[in-house]
Scaffold this motif. Sequence first.
Motif, PDB file in Angstrom:
ATOM      1  N   CYS A  72       7.074   6.338  -7.445  1.00  0.00           N
ATOM      2  CA  CYS A  72       5.713   5.863  -7.662  1.00  0.00           C
ATOM      3  C   CYS A  72       4.723   6.945  -7.244  1.00  0.00           C
ATOM      4  CB  CYS A  72       5.467   4.595  -6.857  1.00  0.00           C
ATOM      5  SG  CYS A  72       3.755   4.058  -6.905  1.00  0.00           S
ATOM      6  N   LYS A  74       1.715   6.607  -6.579  1.00  0.00           N
ATOM      7  CA  LYS A  74       0.727   6.082  -5.643  1.00  0.00           C
ATOM      8  C   LYS A  74       1.284   5.961  -4.224  1.00  0.00           C
ATOM      9  CE  LYS A  74      -2.717   5.732  -8.407  1.00  0.00           C
ATOM     10  NZ  LYS A  74      -2.807   4.839  -9.541  1.00  0.00           N
ATOM     11  N   CYS A  75       2.460   5.334  -4.105  1.00  0.00           N
ATOM     12  CA  CYS A  75       2.983   5.100  -2.757  1.00  0.00           C
ATOM     13  C   CYS A  75       4.170   6.005  -2.422  1.00  0.00           C
ATOM     14  CB  CYS A  75       3.355   3.627  -2.573  1.00  0.00           C
ATOM     15  SG  CYS A  75       4.704   3.071  -3.625  1.00  0.00           S
ATOM     16  N   CYS A  95       3.788  -0.764 -10.148  1.00  0.00           N
ATOM     17  CA  CYS A  95       4.741  -0.535  -9.057  1.00  0.00           C
ATOM     18  C   CYS A  95       4.918  -1.862  -8.353  1.00  0.00           C
ATOM     19  CB  CYS A  95       4.166   0.515  -8.113  1.00  0.00           C
ATOM     20  SG  CYS A  95       5.104   0.658  -6.580  1.00  0.00           S
ATOM     21  N   CYS A  98       3.685  -1.307  -4.360  1.00  0.00           N
ATOM     22  CA  CYS A  98       2.272  -1.230  -3.953  1.00  0.00           C
ATOM     23  C   CYS A  98       1.342  -1.908  -4.961  1.00  0.00           C
ATOM     24  CB  CYS A  98       1.856   0.219  -3.710  1.00  0.00           C
ATOM     25  SG  CYS A  98       1.829   1.219  -5.213  1.00  0.00           S
TER      26      CYS A  98
END
Length: 102
Positions: A72, A74-75, A95, A98
């Motif tokens: 991911c 983002k996380c 995701c 998150c």
Amino acid sequence: MKIKKGDTVKITSGNDKGKTGKVIRAFGNAGKIVVEGVNIRKKHVRPKRQGQKGEIVRIPAPFLVSRAMLLCPKCGKLIRPGMILHEDSVKVRICKKCSAEI
Ligand SMILES: [Zn+2]
């Protein structure tokens, strides 16, 4: 297929287990992806002209998408992405860890 070109994936099985790389091609119908630096095949290239040397080029070959997991952006966790349908019936990938749209 939930993994697409430009994604970063981690290889979870085979010789390249543990490697991460960027998806450079995705074949939706075959369920296969090509990842930078992963599943390298050596290919012998014959000399095109006399006096030129033949060479061995290393090219990444396609492999089954099930051997990789998405990272991911983002996380930073390894995930199996989910798909949700927006109200305007646009499918987006999310995701599951998150909840970000990726
Ligand atoms: Zn995430």
